[in-house]
Design a protein around this motif. Structure first.
Motif, PDB file in Angstrom:
ATOM      1  N   HIS A 157       3.192  -7.931   7.011  1.00  0.00           N
ATOM      2  CA  HIS A 157       1.803  -7.583   6.718  1.00  0.00           C
ATOM      3  C   HIS A 157       1.146  -6.941   7.949  1.00  0.00           C
ATOM      4  O   HIS A 157       0.378  -5.994   7.835  1.00  0.00           O
TER       5      HIS A 157
ATOM      6  N   GLN B  97       2.274  -3.277   8.416  1.00  0.00           N
ATOM      7  CA  GLN B  97       1.551  -2.384   7.516  1.00  0.00           C
ATOM      8  C   GLN B  97       0.204  -2.006   8.127  1.00  0.00           C
ATOM      9  O   GLN B  97      -0.185  -0.846   8.121  1.00  0.00           O
TER      10      GLN B  97
ATOM     11  N   TRP C 177      -4.506  -0.526   0.537  1.00  0.00           N
ATOM     12  CA  TRP C 177      -3.502  -0.196   1.553  1.00  0.00           C
ATOM     13  C   TRP C 177      -2.623   0.979   1.104  1.00  0.00           C
ATOM     14  O   TRP C 177      -2.395   1.910   1.859  1.00  0.00           O
ATOM     15  N   ARG C 178      -2.135   0.936  -0.113  1.00  0.00           N
ATOM     16  CA  ARG C 178      -1.228   1.988  -0.600  1.00  0.00           C
ATOM     17  C   ARG C 178      -1.923   3.349  -0.606  1.00  0.00           C
ATOM     18  O   ARG C 178      -1.379   4.346  -0.126  1.00  0.00           O
TER      19      ARG C 178
ATOM     20  N   THR D 131      -2.500   4.572   2.893  1.00  0.00           N
ATOM     21  CA  THR D 131      -1.239   5.032   3.475  1.00  0.00           C
ATOM     22  C   THR D 131      -0.855   6.403   2.929  1.00  0.00           C
ATOM     23  O   THR D 131      -0.402   7.274   3.685  1.00  0.00           O
TER      24      THR D 131
ATOM     25  N   ASN E  79       6.827   2.753   5.569  1.00  0.00           N
ATOM     26  CA  ASN E  79       6.027   1.625   5.072  1.00  0.00           C
ATOM     27  C   ASN E  79       5.909   1.647   3.556  1.00  0.00           C
ATOM     28  O   ASN E  79       6.008   0.603   2.913  1.00  0.00           O
TER      29      ASN E  79
ATOM     30  N   TYR F 101       7.287  -1.627   2.035  1.00  0.00           N
ATOM     31  CA  TYR F 101       6.225  -2.624   1.837  1.00  0.00           C
ATOM     32  C   TYR F 101       5.345  -2.344   0.637  1.00  0.00           C
ATOM     33  O   TYR F 101       4.365  -3.043   0.412  1.00  0.00           O
TER      34      TYR F 101
END
Length: 135
Positions: free
Chosen positions: A4, A7, A74-75, A78, A122, A126
């Motif tokens: 985590h 990330q 987060w995705r 990213t 990542n 992840y």
């Protein structure tokens, strides 16, 4: 280091670098850009362009920070990071071929490629996208 944290580290370091560049570009373009680069910004139009770039960089970095704070983003953060870094890297590579090489900007290119590859890594390792898991 827990996964985590890795990330978050990618987005956090990207944000720090981009915020730093944003400040160099827009805080005082007349003074700062001549210190870091081989040109002077005197016209109001150029100052406006660099301050607009500062605003764009700060907005993008803010979304990366939001992606750290809100894991559901987060995705997406990213993906935005990958697109941003890839776009900058593409532009620098194109400019290197068309205009010639620049040492300061080549250093930037290397950083952008590192962040691009790290972001892709990542996402591969992840990614917790529920839609992807159901396929």
């Amino acid at each position: 280091m827990p996964k985590h944290s890795l990330q978050k580290l990618h987005l956090g370091l990207s944000a720090l670098v981009v915020i730093g560049v944003a400040i160099i570009y827009g805080a005082n373009p007349t003074k700062l850009l001549s210190v870091f680069f081989d040109f002077n910004v005197q016209s109001v139009d150029l100052k406006n362009i660099f301050r607009a770039m500062m605003g764009l960089y700060l907005a993008i970095a803010s979304y990366w920070i939001y992606g750290i704070i809100r894991p559901i983003h987060w995705r997406s953060a990213t993906l935005v990071n990958i697109i941003f870094m890839g776009g900058l890297a593409f532009g620098r590579i194109l400019s290197s071929f068309l205009d010639g090489f620049s040492i300061p900007f080549t250093k930037g290119l290397i950083l952008e490629l590192i962040f691009l590859i790290w972001g892709l890594y990542n996402l591969k390792n992840y990614d917790t996208d529920p839609i992807k898991k159901n396929k």
